[in-house]
Design an enzyme around this catalytic site. Structure first.
Site, PDB file in Angstrom:
ATOM      1  CB  CYS A  32      -0.940  -0.028   1.202  1.00 42.46           C
ATOM      2  SG  CYS A  32      -2.361  -1.015   1.006  1.00 42.46           S
TER       3      CYS A  32
HETATM    4  N1  CO8 Z   1     -19.863  -8.895   8.588  1.00 37.24           N
HETATM    5  C1  CO8 Z   1     -20.358  -9.313   9.788  1.00 37.24           C
HETATM    6  N2  CO8 Z   1     -19.702  -9.421  10.787  1.00 37.24           N
HETATM    7  C2  CO8 Z   1     -18.249  -9.489  10.593  1.00 37.24           C
HETATM    8  C3  CO8 Z   1     -17.803  -9.392   9.222  1.00 37.24           C
HETATM    9  C4  CO8 Z   1     -18.574  -9.180   8.094  1.00 37.24           C
HETATM   10  N3  CO8 Z   1     -18.252  -9.100   6.912  1.00 37.24           N
HETATM   11  N4  CO8 Z   1     -16.336  -9.598   9.311  1.00 37.24           N
HETATM   12  C5  CO8 Z   1     -15.978  -9.719  10.570  1.00 37.24           C
HETATM   13  N5  CO8 Z   1     -17.047  -9.750  11.193  1.00 37.24           N
HETATM   14  C6  CO8 Z   1     -17.137 -10.029  12.775  1.00 37.24           C
HETATM   15  C7  CO8 Z   1     -16.215 -10.692  13.312  1.00 37.24           C
HETATM   16  O1  CO8 Z   1     -16.255 -12.087  12.945  1.00 37.24           O
HETATM   17  C8  CO8 Z   1     -16.109 -10.248  14.879  1.00 37.24           C
HETATM   18  O2  CO8 Z   1     -16.926 -11.022  15.443  1.00 37.24           O
HETATM   19  P1  CO8 Z   1     -16.658 -11.324  16.933  1.00 37.24           P
HETATM   20  O3  CO8 Z   1     -16.692 -10.141  17.769  1.00 37.24           O
HETATM   21  O4  CO8 Z   1     -17.964 -12.096  17.432  1.00 37.24           O
HETATM   22  O5  CO8 Z   1     -15.403 -12.229  17.047  1.00 37.24           O
HETATM   23  C9  CO8 Z   1     -16.599  -8.871  14.656  1.00 37.24           C
HETATM   24  O6  CO8 Z   1     -17.250  -8.807  13.312  1.00 37.24           O
HETATM   25  C10 CO8 Z   1     -15.447  -7.650  14.697  1.00 37.24           C
HETATM   26  O7  CO8 Z   1     -14.443  -8.186  13.927  1.00 37.24           O
HETATM   27  P2  CO8 Z   1     -13.104  -7.463  13.636  1.00 37.24           P
HETATM   28  O8  CO8 Z   1     -12.576  -7.142  15.168  1.00 37.24           O
HETATM   29  O9  CO8 Z   1     -12.170  -8.158  12.726  1.00 37.24           O
HETATM   30  O10 CO8 Z   1     -13.554  -6.011  13.193  1.00 37.24           O
HETATM   31  P3  CO8 Z   1     -12.750  -4.680  12.997  1.00 37.24           P
HETATM   32  O11 CO8 Z   1     -13.637  -3.666  13.848  1.00 37.24           O
HETATM   33  O12 CO8 Z   1     -11.255  -4.817  13.392  1.00 37.24           O
HETATM   34  O13 CO8 Z   1     -12.851  -4.282  11.543  1.00 37.24           O
HETATM   35  C11 CO8 Z   1     -11.477  -4.282   9.646  1.00 37.24           C
HETATM   36  C12 CO8 Z   1     -12.146  -5.210  10.418  1.00 37.24           C
HETATM   37  C13 CO8 Z   1     -12.373  -3.468   8.725  1.00 37.24           C
HETATM   38  C14 CO8 Z   1     -10.576  -5.096   8.550  1.00 37.24           C
HETATM   39  C15 CO8 Z   1     -10.445  -3.555  10.624  1.00 37.24           C
HETATM   40  O14 CO8 Z   1      -9.673  -4.077  11.140  1.00 37.24           O
HETATM   41  C16 CO8 Z   1      -9.328  -2.626   9.309  1.00 37.24           C
HETATM   42  O15 CO8 Z   1      -9.720  -2.118   8.578  1.00 37.24           O
HETATM   43  N6  CO8 Z   1      -8.199  -2.663   9.868  1.00 37.24           N
HETATM   44  C17 CO8 Z   1      -7.123  -2.193   9.108  1.00 37.24           C
HETATM   45  C18 CO8 Z   1      -6.695  -2.980   8.102  1.00 37.24           C
HETATM   46  C19 CO8 Z   1      -5.832  -2.329   7.087  1.00 37.24           C
HETATM   47  O16 CO8 Z   1      -5.576  -1.100   7.105  1.00 37.24           O
HETATM   48  N7  CO8 Z   1      -5.064  -3.286   6.404  1.00 37.24           N
HETATM   49  C20 CO8 Z   1      -4.130  -2.844   5.441  1.00 37.24           C
HETATM   50  C21 CO8 Z   1      -4.343  -3.655   4.486  1.00 37.24           C
HETATM   51  S1  CO8 Z   1      -3.833  -3.118   2.948  1.00 37.24           S
HETATM   52  C22 CO8 Z   1      -2.177  -3.266   2.367  1.00 37.24           C
HETATM   53  O17 CO8 Z   1      -1.315  -3.092   2.911  1.00 37.24           O
HETATM   54  C23 CO8 Z   1      -1.916  -3.646   0.882  1.00 37.24           C
HETATM   55  C24 CO8 Z   1      -1.788  -5.055   0.851  1.00 37.24           C
HETATM   56  C25 CO8 Z   1      -1.815  -5.467  -0.675  1.00 37.24           C
HETATM   57  C26 CO8 Z   1      -2.893  -5.308  -1.625  1.00 37.24           C
HETATM   58  C27 CO8 Z   1      -3.772  -6.771  -1.823  1.00 37.24           C
HETATM   59  C28 CO8 Z   1      -4.907  -6.655  -2.660  1.00 37.24           C
HETATM   60  C29 CO8 Z   1      -5.872  -7.504  -2.296  1.00 37.24           C
END
Ligand code: CO8
Length: 372
Positions: free
Chosen positions: A156
């Protein structure tokens, strides 16, 4: 040594958008079918039933409302869940080069430049379509640019790392002007069947022209400084690579696509970025409150709120920290450049702005700019 300027940017947006409602509807259909297929094993307690996704969760957790993609039909087909991109012959311009050429032409036009004015092409992106020849060289040839071209990957953060390489080339005189491109087909590296991440990414391409003031025909933005940093982490990882065929691995190949520990990334990267930006500004005798605009990487709205709150000690307005991830989702290297491309023209001469990208590696880059 000469200064370097950003004088042009371009943006290629794919023709298809997928709303969260469309995405969740197809994902949930896939889940219902999967659970029905595995009903017996689920009843015996051998496997766990899979959970459905929800629009409310996606918007609350990420701020994403839709994403643009190269192919919508394949992604939304519950029997496929992957874009369908027709292979092209070696004699045909590749799809990523085509995206890059479109964005590059816009950037060249904005900078008032032709191919003859450019001495180098840098393709800075998360995923290249092949091992070789370099995508940048294909784009260089398609545009009729002389000089050199190379590909680089810092996930990224690739664009800010690319701008620093372009800036160095322009400052040391090895190029009058450099074209830096960020083609991203994230949809091909995303596991659309995984509810934890199926909503995160979109496809796009951005382009930036970096050149010297002596060659510039538009005012543009002066690059006051660039600063890059990396710190190893497995929390964002993709194990796809040329050694895969030597591993004799069958069965679960989930690790050959994008994987992350999203919560850990959120917690660890936000402070890293805020400290990085603050120290970069301090090195130039500037403070965060003197910055009119923060063009941040667009991965998660909550992350951007937290980073700007740490820097400004208050909430940033949407004018100060523009949001494009609601429409484009996370487009990896291109996100901060889309924000810059769409939200810089209204600022007056002398305004300060900062482009900052962050992500896998971990990696973080910042480019401090002053409008001329
Ligand atoms: N619908 C409903 N519920 C869900 C879903 C969904 N889709 N997904 C997860 N849940 C549930 C989970 O199971 C969890 O349930 P429980 O509490 O019962 O265990 C609950 O929701 C909360 O889950 P999370 O703690 O995972 O949720 P978050 O609040 O952390 O949100 C995010 C998840 C949105 C992923 C968040 O953590 C985030 O954005 N983090 C930062 C990510 C980031 O910036 N990553 C960078 C990656 S990009 C990069 O570097 C480039 C890579 C190369 C690109 C590749 C191309 C593909």
């Amino acid at each position: 040594m000469q200064n370097a300027l950003i004088t042009g940017t371009g943006l290629y947006t794919p023709p298809h958008a997928i709303s969260n409602a469309e995405l969740v509807s197809s994902f949930n259909e896939y889940i219902r079918r999967w659970n029905a297929q595995h009903a017996e094993a689920i009843a015996k307690g051998e496997v766990e039933a899979r959970a459905e996704s929800s629009v409310e969760f996606i918007e609350k957790a990420s701020g994403i409302k839709q994403r643009y993609v190269i192919d919508k039909e394949g992604i939304l087909d519950p029997d496929r869940m992957c874009p369908r991109i027709a292979p092209r012959t070696n004699e045909t311009l590749s799809i990523m080069a085509e995206m890059a050429v479109t964005a590059a032409k816009q950037a060249l036009a904005q900078a008032g430049k032709t191919a003859a004015d450019i001495d180098g092409v840098i393709c800075a992106a998360s995923n290249m379509p092949r091992a070789y020849p370099a995508l940048s060289i294909e784009v260089q040839s398609a545009l009729g640019i002389d000089g050199w071209a190379f590909d680089m990957n810092v996930a990224c953060s690739s664009a800010t790392f690319g701008i620093e390489q372009a800036t160095n080339a322009v400052k040391n005189g090895s190029a009058r002007a450099v074209l830096m491109i960020n083609p991203e087909i994230c949809s091909a590296h995303l596991e659309w069947r995984d509810r934890d991440c199926h909503f995160i990414f979109g496809d796009v391409c951005t382009a930036v022209i970096v050149e010297t003031p002596s060659t510039a025909s538009v005012k543009g933005w002066e690059i006051l400084g660039t600063k890059l940093a990396t710190q190893f982490s497995n929390n964002i990882r993709n194990n796809a690579g040329f050694l895969n065929r030597t591993e004799d691995k069958t069965g679960d190949l989930r690790d050959k696509l994008f994987m992350q520990e999203g919560r850990k990334v959120f917690k660890e990267v936000c402070p890293l970025v805020a400290e990085h930006i603050a120290s970069h500004l301090l090195g130039l005798n500037l403070v965060p409150t003197s910055v009119q605009r923060f063009w941040l990487h667009q991965a998660n709205l909550g992350m951007n709120h937290l980073i700007t709150r740490r820097l400004l000690e208050r909430d940033a307005t949407v004018e100060e920290a523009p949001v494009i991830l609601d429409q484009y989702a996370n487009t990896s290297s291109a996100g901060s450049i889309i924000a810059f491309h769409l939200h810089n023209e209204d600022l007056s001469a002398g305004s300060l702005g900062i482009i900052s990208s962050f992500g896998a590696g971990y990696s973080v880059g910042s480019v401090i700019l002053r409008k001329r």
